[in-house]
Design a protein around this motif. Structure first.
Motif, short mmCIF file in Angstrom:
data_model
loop_
_atom_site.label_atom_id
_atom_site.label_comp_id
_atom_site.label_asym_id
_atom_site.label_seq_id
_atom_site.Cartn_x
_atom_site.Cartn_y
_atom_site.Cartn_z
N CYS A 28 0.83 -1.21 0.00
CA CYS A 28 0.00 0.00 0.00
C CYS A 28 0.86 1.25 0.00
O CYS A 28 0.47 2.29 -0.53
N ASP A 78 3.49 -6.01 6.31
CA ASP A 78 3.69 -7.26 7.05
C ASP A 78 4.04 -8.41 6.11
O ASP A 78 4.86 -9.26 6.44
N GLY A 79 3.45 -8.42 4.92
CA GLY A 79 3.79 -9.47 3.96
C GLY A 79 5.22 -9.33 3.49
O GLY A 79 5.99 -10.29 3.47
N GLY A 80 5.60 -8.10 3.13
CA GLY A 80 6.94 -7.82 2.65
C GLY A 80 8.00 -8.02 3.72
O GLY A 80 9.18 -8.12 3.41
N TYR A 116 5.12 -1.98 8.78
CA TYR A 116 3.77 -1.54 9.18
C TYR A 116 2.84 -2.73 8.97
O TYR A 116 2.76 -3.30 7.90
N ASN A 132 -0.60 -4.18 8.81
CA ASN A 132 -2.05 -4.05 8.67
C ASN A 132 -2.69 -5.44 8.60
O ASN A 132 -3.83 -5.61 8.25
N ALA A 177 -2.56 -8.15 6.81
CA ALA A 177 -2.96 -8.88 5.60
C ALA A 177 -2.25 -8.25 4.40
O ALA A 177 -1.62 -7.20 4.52
N TYR A 178 -2.36 -8.91 3.25
CA TYR A 178 -1.88 -8.32 1.99
C TYR A 178 -2.96 -7.37 1.50
O TYR A 178 -3.87 -7.78 0.78
N MET A 179 -2.86 -6.12 1.87
CA MET A 179 -3.93 -5.18 1.54
C MET A 179 -3.87 -4.73 0.08
O MET A 179 -4.88 -4.63 -0.59
N ASN A 180 -2.66 -4.47 -0.39
CA ASN A 180 -2.50 -3.92 -1.73
C ASN A 180 -3.11 -4.83 -2.80
O ASN A 180 -3.60 -4.37 -3.83
N THR A 181 -3.08 -6.13 -2.54
CA THR A 181 -3.62 -7.07 -3.54
C THR A 181 -5.04 -7.49 -3.19
O THR A 181 -5.58 -8.39 -3.83
C1 TPP Z 1 7.25 -11.40 -6.19
C2 TPP Z 1 5.94 -10.78 -6.02
N1 TPP Z 1 4.88 -11.53 -5.64
C3 TPP Z 1 3.67 -10.96 -5.48
C4 TPP Z 1 3.50 -9.62 -5.69
C5 TPP Z 1 2.13 -9.03 -5.54
N2 TPP Z 1 2.00 -8.19 -4.35
C6 TPP Z 1 2.21 -6.86 -4.41
S1 TPP Z 1 1.91 -6.07 -2.99
C7 TPP Z 1 1.43 -7.51 -2.25
C8 TPP Z 1 0.91 -7.53 -0.86
C9 TPP Z 1 1.65 -6.65 0.05
O1 TPP Z 1 1.28 -6.98 1.35
P1 TPP Z 1 1.99 -6.28 2.58
O2 TPP Z 1 3.45 -6.43 2.47
O3 TPP Z 1 1.37 -6.77 3.82
O4 TPP Z 1 1.69 -4.72 2.34
P2 TPP Z 1 0.23 -4.05 2.26
O5 TPP Z 1 -0.21 -4.11 0.86
O6 TPP Z 1 -0.67 -4.81 3.17
O7 TPP Z 1 0.43 -2.65 2.69
C10 TPP Z 1 1.55 -8.59 -3.13
C11 TPP Z 1 1.20 -9.97 -2.77
C12 TPP Z 1 4.63 -8.88 -6.12
N3 TPP Z 1 4.57 -7.57 -6.38
N4 TPP Z 1 5.82 -9.47 -6.25
#
Ligand code: TPP
Ligand code: SF4
Ligand code: MG
Lengths: 296, 397
Positions: free
Chosen positions: A51, A103-105, A129, A131, A133-137
């Protein structure tokens, strides 16, 4: 310790422009604003897809005043290492390198690079940060999504597994500074980032950032929801400095006091709608045990 | 100074002479001696560089991408699965226009596991937007590594210097290590187009829209497609720049003259073998034998593979009756990748030679000169496309 920053002593200069692209009520946007004030102008940022990528704006318009390197999802901490190395060989070592990742990253796809950079002892601040869950997706479950939460990939029964304890994993790397913070207490986060800047080596700060669309609450309740997470004892504010753990701020004030029931937090968000009464009781017991440990 | 050393050590000397500032690498056979040597140079204080012992190849290229974005001259090296593990980063480095230099010590790809030489690893990255060059011997390895930095920094495009695992990486040959002062004159310090800097903040590699878009002053900024188009155009222009750099190198060090393709006995040849890497030198022996038998044979090694030097390829091959492409890689389900490139380069000729395709040496299968001779001889007496494509050499079914 230096005096706590107040709203009156907070630097006025804004490094995040109004009109950025985060949702209304975004917990991340509150802490990004305070966080960049704490980091200051002599900072280079590293950001993976999240995000925050969107918050920062679409080319050629940027919402922030600091240089930022957008990197691939798994590579945030390694990229921080690369910037530090380049600054060193170019004789520019007075610049802070700060990574901001979701959190995913951080706890899922980025954990290998983060672990590697911490083991190497590279001098950067990593801010996660959370949140939850994977919010951006589109709100898919992540390693830090709490148990029982409805996401788009746990759509009916809620996530069966527990939330990954990322700050504990970072503390196990024996780095000099680990801290947590919440969007409900931005000045506390400001002070923790300020402190992190003064410490050599890897620093890890884990921020709880409520997300209205992802968690299912009205945009005006971001601070209220964030506070309830702390006041129920679910998300705790603390620092682990050179291995020494201490509760801080609002969480420290809860020591020896009666905390709000966890159900009060769950009721504020639609993502907890699949929680059964039995599960809520089980979570309450876990929280009570954790706090008994703090108070022992 | 002439020394006798391995191909990996030749590459390491090239990196040292080029004064790479940030080196990040993860061990994989047969690349390991190269990065071991570099870490030794750095630890011994012979090189003023940061050596980052990363925890993966993805991170190795991440370090280079970030360090290059922050203005440092960067180097990494890998092989096979290591290259594939960094795949996302390979594309990223080119899209971000970073002049990173990477040695790919060519090795076959699992599964099943193999540690031996073929070209499937680097060929699988041919469409990533990098410049790819292939060395045929130790001298070319060190010379190409030095030139690669100048090339990359001139066009802001990363360069892969590919050389054969074991056949070059682990064999010992004499080669000349150029004087450091001469290399310094040839290759000035890296001056980045932009380096991350708090006094000049920029948000690099951010989300870019399908269409062009005005900035805050109203000036139109490119969209994704324009940025990618520019990468392609600059890659095509790099063909000429490769030649210019080769000429300058020759003026300074007395070696070079074959920046795009390296022909041997091609001028009057009826049939010309084409290949990548050290195989072209092995094929010279075969050409000599065929010439003794009365066949007008030649061999053309492709030195620059991406951007593809189709003009030089046409100039060298168009007059022949037949072309035989020997390849250590395959576009599975179709044909050799180089075979396809050669055919399309020749398509524009009025009178096209026939083109045959041999696959050989996969996963380190021994390439016997007798087998090459038999296949090449058969092609010398062939008249056109009379066989299945591709044909296989040394297969034991
Ligand atoms: C290698 C790779 N896999 C999947 C994605 C798709 N992707 C982009 S953002 C994201 C989710 C991010 O989640 P988080 O790190 O929690 O950040 P948030 O969006 O929640 O702020 C995903 C799965 C990507 N860009 N690159
Ligand atoms: S989805 Fe949530 S975290 Fe993302 S910008 Fe909107 S409120 Fe913020
Ligand atoms: Mg998230």
């Amino acid at each position: 310790m230096s005096a706590k920053t107040t709203i009156l002593t907070l630097p006025e200069e804004e490094l995040v422009h109004p009109g950025h692209r985060a949702c209304a009520g975004c917990g991340l946007s509150i802490l990004y604003r305070f966080g960049l004030k704490a980091l200051g102008r002599d900072t280079i940022l590293v950001v993976p897809p999240s995000c925050l990528t969107v918050l920062q704006g679409l080319y050629p318009i940027a919402a922030t005043q600091l240089p930022c390197l957008n990197v691939t999802f798994a590579s945030t901490a390694a990229a921080a290492t690369g910037i530090i190395a380049a600054l060193k060989v170019r004789g520019k070592e007075d610049i802070t390198v700060a990574a901001w990742a979701g959190d995913g990253g951080t706890s899922d796809i980025g954990i290998q690079a983060l672990s590697g950079a911490c083991e190497r002892g590279d001098n950067f601040i990593f801010i996660c940060y959370d949140n939850e869950a994977y919010m951006n997706t589109g709100v898919q479950r992540s390693g830090t999504t709490p148990q029982g939460v409805i996401t788009t990939t746990t759509p009916i029964h809620g996530k069966p597994q527990q939330k990954k304890d990322m700050p504990a994993i970072m503390a196990a790397h024996t780095i000099s500074y680990v801290a947590t913070g919440s969007a409900a207490y931005p000045l506390d986060v400001y002070d923790k980032i300020k402190k992190a800047k003064t410490i050599e080596g890897p620093k890890y700060i884990h921020l709880h950032t409520p997300c209205p669309p992802g968690w299912g609450f009205d945009t005006r309740y971001t601070v209220k929801v964030g506070r309830l997470a702390v006041e129920t004892g679910l998300f705790d504010l603390y620092e682990i400095e050179h291995g020494v753990f201490r509760l801080t701020g609002a969480s420290k004030k809860l020591l020896g006091k009666e905390r709000k029931p966890v159900a009060a937090y769950f009721e504020t968000q639609t993502r907890f709608r699949a929680l059964t009464r039995a599960r809520i009781s089980a979570i309450q017991r876990q929280v009570d045990e954790k706090w008994a440990g703090y108070e022992a | 100074m002439h020394i006798i050393e391995s191909g990996n050590v030749a590459a390491a000397y090239g990196v040292k002479l080029a004064r790479a500032q940030v080196i990040a690498a993860y061990p994989i056979t047969p690349q390991t001696p190269l990065t071991e040597k570099l870490s030794e140079f750095v630890e011994a204080g012979e090189m003023q560089a940061e050596y980052i012992p990363v925890e993966s190849e993805h991170s190795a290229l991440a370090v280079c991408i970030a360090a290059s974005s922050a203005g440092a001259r960067t180097f990494t090296a890998t092989s096979a699965n290591g290259l594939l593990y960094m795949n996302e980063q390979v594309h990223w480095a080119a899209g971000a226009r970073l002049p990173i230099v990477m040695c790919v010590v060519n090795r076959g790809i699992g599964a099943p596991w193999t540690i031996w030489n073929d070209h499937q690893d680097s060929i699988s990255q041919r469409d990533a937007g990098w410049i790819q060059v292939y060395a045929c011997d130790h001298q070319q390895i060190i010379d190409m590594v030095i030139q690669a930095f100048l090339l990359a920094e001139t066009v802001s495009i990363p360069v892969m210097v590919c050389y054969d695992g074991y056949l070059l990486s682990h064999t010992y040959m004499p080669f000349d290590v150029p004087e450091a002062a001469a290399v310094d004159r040839f290759l000035p310090p890296f001056k980045p187009v932009y380096a991350l800097d708090p006094r000049q903040p920029a948000n690099l590699n951010t989300v870019t829209l399908p269409d062009i878009r005005p900035d805050i002053r109203g000036d139109l900024a490119p969209g994704y497609m324009e940025i990618r188009h520019n990468l392609h155009v600059d890659l095509r222009q790099a063909i000429e720049i490769v030649a210019e750099i080769d000429e300058r190198f020759k003026d300074t060090f007395g070696r070079g003259g074959c920046p795009h393709v390296e022909p041997y006995c091609c001028d009057d040849a009826d049939v010309i073998a084409v290949c990548l890497g050290s195989l072209s030198y092995q094929l010279r022996d075969v050409v000599d034998m065929l010439r003794q038998e009365g066949f007008k044979a030649g061999v053309c090694g492709i030195r620059l593979y991406r951007p593809f030097p189709d003009e030089a390829v046409r100039d060298t091959l168009a007059k022949a009756k037949g072309i035989v492409v020997f390849e250590k890689a395959l576009s599975y389900g179709n044909e050799g990748a180089l075979y396809g490139d050669i055919k399309s380069a020749l398509y524009r000729c009025d009178c096209r030679p026939f083109v045959r395709n041999y696959i050989l040496g996969l996963g380190g299968r021994d390439i016997r000169t007798a087998d090459l001779l038999a296949a090449f001889r058969a092609s010398c007496t062939a008249t056109g496309y009379e066989t299945d494509v591709p044909e296989w050499i040394g297969l034991k079914l």
